[in-house]
Design a protein around this motif. Structure first.
Motif, PDB file in Angstrom:
ATOM      1  N   GLY A  27      47.207  49.599  34.315  1.00 25.96           N
ATOM      2  CA  GLY A  27      46.234  48.537  34.537  1.00 25.96           C
ATOM      3  C   GLY A  27      46.651  47.662  35.699  1.00 25.96           C
ATOM      4  N   GLY A  28      45.854  46.642  35.975  1.00 25.46           N
ATOM      5  CA  GLY A  28      46.173  45.788  37.103  1.00 25.46           C
ATOM      6  C   GLY A  28      45.171  44.673  37.286  1.00 25.46           C
ATOM      7  N   VAL A  29      45.065  44.224  38.527  1.00 26.69           N
ATOM      8  CA  VAL A  29      44.142  43.150  38.903  1.00 26.69           C
ATOM      9  C   VAL A  29      43.144  43.719  39.898  1.00 26.69           C
ATOM     10  N   PHE A  30      41.855  43.459  39.665  1.00 28.86           N
ATOM     11  CA  PHE A  30      40.790  43.964  40.527  1.00 28.86           C
ATOM     12  C   PHE A  30      40.037  42.811  41.173  1.00 28.86           C
ATOM     13  N   SER A  31      39.410  43.088  42.315  1.00 30.43           N
ATOM     14  CA  SER A  31      38.528  42.097  42.924  1.00 30.43           C
ATOM     15  C   SER A  31      37.219  41.985  42.145  1.00 30.43           C
ATOM     16  N   TYR A  32      36.992  42.899  41.229  1.00 31.94           N
ATOM     17  CA  TYR A  32      35.841  42.861  40.331  1.00 31.94           C
ATOM     18  C   TYR A  32      36.157  41.841  39.232  1.00 31.94           C
ATOM     19  N   GLY A  33      35.385  40.768  39.175  1.00 32.07           N
ATOM     20  CA  GLY A  33      35.698  39.660  38.293  1.00 32.07           C
ATOM     21  C   GLY A  33      35.510  39.965  36.813  1.00 32.07           C
ATOM     22  N   GLY A  34      36.234  39.231  35.994  1.00 31.60           N
ATOM     23  CA  GLY A  34      36.144  39.370  34.544  1.00 31.60           C
ATOM     24  C   GLY A  34      37.507  39.164  33.917  1.00 31.60           C
ATOM     25  N   TYR A  78      45.707  44.335  26.436  1.00 24.41           N
ATOM     26  CA  TYR A  78      45.794  42.919  26.749  1.00 24.41           C
ATOM     27  C   TYR A  78      44.777  42.561  27.837  1.00 24.41           C
ATOM     28  N   GLU A  79      44.196  41.365  27.730  1.00 23.73           N
ATOM     29  CA  GLU A  79      43.259  40.882  28.733  1.00 23.73           C
ATOM     30  C   GLU A  79      43.593  39.447  29.101  1.00 23.73           C
ATOM     31  N   SER A  80      43.229  39.056  30.305  1.00 24.92           N
ATOM     32  CA  SER A  80      43.485  37.682  30.730  1.00 24.92           C
ATOM     33  C   SER A  80      42.663  36.713  29.892  1.00 24.92           C
ATOM     34  N   VAL A  81      43.264  35.587  29.570  1.00 21.22           N
ATOM     35  CA  VAL A  81      42.574  34.584  28.752  1.00 21.22           C
ATOM     36  C   VAL A  81      41.338  34.080  29.484  1.00 21.22           C
ATOM     37  N   GLU A  82      41.471  33.813  30.757  1.00 23.18           N
ATOM     38  CA  GLU A  82      40.323  33.382  31.558  1.00 23.18           C
ATOM     39  C   GLU A  82      39.894  34.490  32.502  1.00 23.18           C
ATOM     40  N   GLU A  83      38.633  34.473  32.849  1.00 19.89           N
ATOM     41  CA  GLU A  83      38.118  35.455  33.787  1.00 19.89           C
ATOM     42  C   GLU A  83      38.511  35.054  35.209  1.00 19.89           C
ATOM     43  N   PHE A  84      38.885  36.031  35.992  1.00 20.61           N
ATOM     44  CA  PHE A  84      39.162  35.778  37.405  1.00 20.61           C
ATOM     45  C   PHE A  84      39.013  37.072  38.186  1.00 20.61           C
ATOM     46  N   ALA A  85      38.940  36.949  39.499  1.00 20.61           N
ATOM     47  CA  ALA A  85      38.839  38.099  40.396  1.00 20.61           C
ATOM     48  C   ALA A  85      39.973  38.045  41.397  1.00 20.61           C
ATOM     49  N   TYR A 173      29.129  53.306  32.492  1.00 21.03           N
ATOM     50  CA  TYR A 173      29.145  52.720  33.820  1.00 21.03           C
ATOM     51  C   TYR A 173      30.000  51.450  33.833  1.00 21.03           C
ATOM     52  N   VAL A 174      30.499  51.106  35.008  1.00 22.79           N
ATOM     53  CA  VAL A 174      31.460  50.017  35.139  1.00 22.79           C
ATOM     54  C   VAL A 174      30.768  48.666  35.016  1.00 22.79           C
ATOM     55  N   LYS A 175      31.226  47.876  34.070  1.00 21.10           N
ATOM     56  CA  LYS A 175      30.715  46.523  33.917  1.00 21.10           C
ATOM     57  C   LYS A 175      31.818  45.511  33.590  1.00 21.10           C
ATOM     58  N   THR A 176      33.064  45.980  33.380  1.00 25.83           N
ATOM     59  CA  THR A 176      34.206  45.099  33.131  1.00 25.83           C
ATOM     60  C   THR A 176      35.440  45.692  33.815  1.00 25.83           C
ATOM     61  N   PRO A 177      36.472  44.876  34.095  1.00 23.76           N
ATOM     62  CA  PRO A 177      37.720  45.433  34.622  1.00 23.76           C
ATOM     63  C   PRO A 177      38.333  46.498  33.716  1.00 23.76           C
ATOM     64  N   LYS A 178      38.163  46.385  32.418  1.00 28.64           N
ATOM     65  CA  LYS A 178      38.696  47.396  31.498  1.00 28.64           C
ATOM     66  C   LYS A 178      38.097  48.766  31.803  1.00 28.64           C
ATOM     67  N   ASN A 179      36.798  48.814  32.120  1.00 24.40           N
ATOM     68  CA  ASN A 179      36.166  50.091  32.470  1.00 24.40           C
ATOM     69  C   ASN A 179      36.838  50.726  33.678  1.00 24.40           C
ATOM     70  N   PHE A 272      51.713  48.892  37.848  1.00 26.15           N
ATOM     71  CA  PHE A 272      50.815  47.733  37.846  1.00 26.15           C
ATOM     72  C   PHE A 272      50.247  47.615  39.256  1.00 26.15           C
ATOM     73  N   TYR A 273      48.907  47.721  39.397  1.00 22.57           N
ATOM     74  CA  TYR A 273      48.300  47.782  40.718  1.00 22.57           C
ATOM     75  C   TYR A 273      47.303  46.651  40.939  1.00 22.57           C
ATOM     76  N   ALA A 274      47.037  46.381  42.214  1.00 27.82           N
ATOM     77  CA  ALA A 274      46.020  45.413  42.617  1.00 27.82           C
ATOM     78  C   ALA A 274      45.044  46.151  43.529  1.00 27.82           C
ATOM     79  N   SER A 275      43.758  46.158  43.182  1.00 20.16           N
ATOM     80  CA  SER A 275      42.790  47.004  43.890  1.00 20.16           C
ATOM     81  C   SER A 275      41.490  46.266  44.184  1.00 20.16           C
ATOM     82  N   ASP A 276      41.016  46.456  45.414  1.00 18.51           N
ATOM     83  CA  ASP A 276      39.701  45.970  45.810  1.00 18.51           C
ATOM     84  C   ASP A 276      38.653  46.969  45.321  1.00 18.51           C
ATOM     85  N   VAL A 277      37.499  46.476  44.896  1.00 17.45           N
ATOM     86  CA  VAL A 277      36.460  47.333  44.310  1.00 17.45           C
ATOM     87  C   VAL A 277      35.151  47.157  45.071  1.00 17.45           C
TER      88      VAL A 277
END
Length: 305
Positions: A27-34, A78-85, A173-179, A272-277
């Protein structure tokens, strides 16, 4: 010089060798918010299955902001407590406290270019069909049907990235970072890696499109969602190490198997990756363009009953 030899019985106690890894990260951090998402597991022992790593304390920092994570109802997720991108150009650092140990990992987010049709890693089996339906009253109707042959690995591309196609009337289809973490992606490679170009076996996935016109839908009511995800240099090195073990082993140019790379500190594995979407929705006209660019022209006028 004199040498002497004698037989000696040696016992190898393999069961006590232990696993060098205590935790695995996906998992990681995406520019796709949530709510950004991570999955933690305890690597399996010989003939065992990985178990969820429950009860970990997790936080992610970009140098200015720190985001706390919580475990979901699903153990080990695990998911972030607050949504962010995530933002392109920033370095994201993961900190995990688990089992009395602390683990760190970091990755920088590189930019993905906007999706261009000619860059999509479609294969030669991309085709357009008209499917014949014979009704009970004897009348015949046709449904337009497009199949996108998305090769798992395509080489010599303009950009290294992960890709997927999803029909938006499905639940996938993709609608959350988990997807984005649980995708079954295809990969575009800038270079041509011999063990990947000539593997023992090849894999692919198809994304099908129907215009549903006979059921009262317009052509663009049910488009295909095309998703592209950027890959940093370190993340790409990790993926190649995994492909050499899994996808490309046993071929003519396969490499000697070894442990996959990781950016986790000692005792951890995975990445652990960081990716632009980037996401683009393709309607019937654009899918037909893909058929013209990549498809098997001899199959394009085929009819199926």
């Amino acid at each position: 010089m004199l040498f002497g030899c004698a037989e000696e019985e040696v016992t190898l106690d393999l069961k006590n060798t232990g696993n060098p890894y205590q935790i695995a990260v996906d998992g990681g951090v995406f520019s796709y918010g949530g709510h950004q998402f991570l999955k933690l597991t305890v690597p399996f022992e010989l003939n065992g299955q990985p178990e969820p790593a429950s009860g970990a304390k997790i936080e992610v920092s970009d140098g200015q902001n720190t985001y706390q994570y919580r475990e979901t109802e699903q153990k080990g997720e695990y998911e972030s407590v607050e949504e962010f991108a995530g933002e392109v150009g920033k370095v994201y650092t993961l900190k995990i406290e688990y089992g009395g140990q602390t683990y760190f990992a970091s990755d920088s987010m590189v930019a993905a270019t906007e999706i261009e049709l000619e860059q999509i890693p479609a294969g030669e089996q991309t085709k357009y069909l008209k499917i014949e339906h014979r009704r009970s009253d004897g009348t015949i109707t046709f449904n337009n049907h497009i199949e996108i042959d998305l090769s798992k690995h395509k080489f010599g591309c303009a950009e290294t990235a992960k890709w997927t196609f999803k029909d938006i009337d499905s639940s996938y289809y993709v609608k959350t970072p988990k997807n984005l973490v649980f995708l079954d992606p295809a990969y575009s490679h800038q270079s041509s890696i011999p063990q990947g170009v000539f593997p023992m076996a090849t894999e692919g996935t198809n994304a099908a499109y129907n215009d549903y016109e006979d059921e009262g839908y317009e052509y663009d009511d049910m488009p295909i969602q095309c998703v592209k995800i950027s890959i940093s240099g370190r993340y790409y090195d990790y993926l190649i190490s995994v492909f050499n073990i899994v996808d490309w082993s046993g071929g003519m140019f396969s490499t000697i198997p070894g442990n996959s790379k990781t950016n986790l500190s000692k005792g951890g594995t995975g990445f652990f990756y960081a990716s632009d979407v980037k996401i683009r929705y393709l309607g019937l006209d654009e899918l037909l363009e893909l058929v013209e660019m990549f498809g098997d022209k001899e199959l394009s006028d085929e009819y199926e009953k």
